[in-house]
Design a protein around this motif. Structure first.
Motif, PDB file in Angstrom:
ATOM      1  N   GLN A  15      -4.156   0.051  -3.631  1.00  0.00           N
ATOM      2  CA  GLN A  15      -4.047   0.549  -2.257  1.00  0.00           C
ATOM      3  C   GLN A  15      -5.024  -0.252  -1.396  1.00  0.00           C
ATOM      4  OE1 GLN A  15      -4.765   4.723  -2.775  1.00  0.00           O
ATOM      5  NE2 GLN A  15      -2.864   5.038  -3.918  1.00  0.00           N
ATOM      6  N   ASN A  57       0.825  -1.211   0.000  1.00  0.00           N
ATOM      7  CA  ASN A  57       0.000   0.000   0.000  1.00  0.00           C
ATOM      8  C   ASN A  57       0.854   1.253   0.000  1.00  0.00           C
ATOM      9  OD1 ASN A  57      -2.366  -1.439   0.062  1.00  0.00           O
ATOM     10  ND2 ASN A  57      -2.673  -1.242   2.249  1.00  0.00           N
ATOM     11  N   ARG A  60       1.091   4.176  -2.938  1.00  0.00           N
ATOM     12  CA  ARG A  60       0.696   5.565  -2.700  1.00  0.00           C
ATOM     13  C   ARG A  60       1.811   6.528  -3.095  1.00  0.00           C
ATOM     14  NH1 ARG A  60      -2.149   3.263   1.917  1.00  0.00           N
ATOM     15  NH2 ARG A  60      -4.389   3.582   1.590  1.00  0.00           N
TER      16      ARG A  60
END
Length: 334
Positions: free
Chosen positions: A115, A28, A32
């Motif tokens: 994500q 994740n 990002r």
């Protein structure tokens, strides 16, 4: 009291889950920062029904560089997401094509960007591949009734809709332990009705059939039919329809279709896995017992069960299946 081996197995499971969760968090954070997966057209999205062959197709299409996102619509996954999303989409997930449901839109936006909500990716078998993945492969067996909505919300995704003979699907479900507790008393449609779902129009349209469920055969036949009703009616070709039976009998032809549709070379597909049982294949499968895989349902369903199931499927206007092993491909839209 648990034995020593059982306690060790449980501890091993907890450790593996903890390792998977750490890998998901790293995945994740990296996404990002780098926005690696913002081009949704590069995703592979497989949709079908439970016991419909989605794991088999996934294992054929998946490369080591693909991060596998396993069953994002499983109730246990959705319950971890806020905004009461699990109940809003329902135990049989459904959102009408033109509807708005912000929590669902946010959920899939995060999902398609890679994500992932913490703890979502629980298929530990593939978790180690997250760190080196360059593409995403989504394996759904609960997304059929979302396909019109999903392709409207995210028009660049290119789903593959895998449909399998209802008699084969239901015969397999009857023999699988995950479905043993589903019956007239524990009715999926009643479970959904009690969840306060945001949308139920399609269920209300077919309430006469749903309210007439009096056997396991009628429960599972209604479940199969309502899951496939919307994707079979697609006139705008927003997803690629693949027949399980044709893929089994004519793999090169069907994989060429998939290759052209996804704009991905045939060389990326694991052709050698066509005749290998998927990791979720259970005892009694024709492929395990060297029987005819496409007519295996005749060994496990009686003549009266076959008639009852097909009558209900036909009552939904789905008339491409009979007791023959292959569908009527013209009626299927091939």
């Amino acid at each position: 009291m648990a034995t020593t081996s059982e306690r060790l197995a449980y501890c091993k499971k907890l450790l593996l889950q903890a390792q998977t969760n750490r890998q998901v968090k790293k995945f994740n954070l990296k996404n990002r920062k780098e926005s690696r997966f913002n081009d949704f057209s590069q995703h592979i999205v497989i949709s079908g029904e439970p016991r419909g062959g989605t794991t088999w197709l996934m294992e054929i299409l998946k490369q080591d560089s693909d991060a596998l996102i396993w069953e994002p619509l499983h109730p246990q996954r959705l319950e971890k997401y806020p905004h009461n999303l699990a109940n809003r989409v329902g135990h049989i997930p459904y959102i009408p094509e033109n509807a708005e449901l912000d929590p669902a839109q946010r959920y899939f936006q995060e999902l398609f960007r890679g994500q992932l909500p913490y703890g979502l990716h629980v298929n530990s078998k593939y978790a180690h591949q997250l760190r080196r993945s360059t593409s995403l492969l989504f394996k759904f067996c609960r997304a059929n009734m979302l396909l019109p909505w999903l392709t409207r919300q995210f028009p660049s995704i290119r789903p593959i809709y895998l449909i399998r003979h209802p008699l084969s699907v239901i015969s397999s479900q009857f023999r699988h332990p995950a479905f043993q507790n589903l019956n007239v008393a524990n009715n999926l449609f009643e479970i959904r009705r009690n969840e306060d779902p945001a949308f139920s129009e399609i269920f209300e349209t077919h309430s006469d059939k749903i309210n007439s469920i009096q056997s396991r055969e009628s429960l599972f036949a209604n479940w199969w039919a309502i899951q496939n009703l919307l994707p079979l009616k697609d006139e705008n070709k927003r997803w690629l329809t693949i027949s399980y039976e044709s893929l089994f009998l004519r793999p090169t032809l069907e994989l060429e279709k998939i290759s052209d549709y996804l704009n991905k070379p045939m060389t990326r597909f694991a052709m050698h896995k066509i005749n290998i049982p998927s990791s979720t294949t259970r005892d009694g499968s024709g492929i395990l017992e060297n029987k005819d895989q496409l007519q295996n349902f005749k060994r496990h369903l009686s003549a009266s069960q076959i008639i009852e199931i097909l009558d209900i499927v036909n009552s939904y206007g789905i008339d491409c299946y009979s007791d023959a092993m292959e569908p009527d491909y013209k009626k299927l839209g091939y």
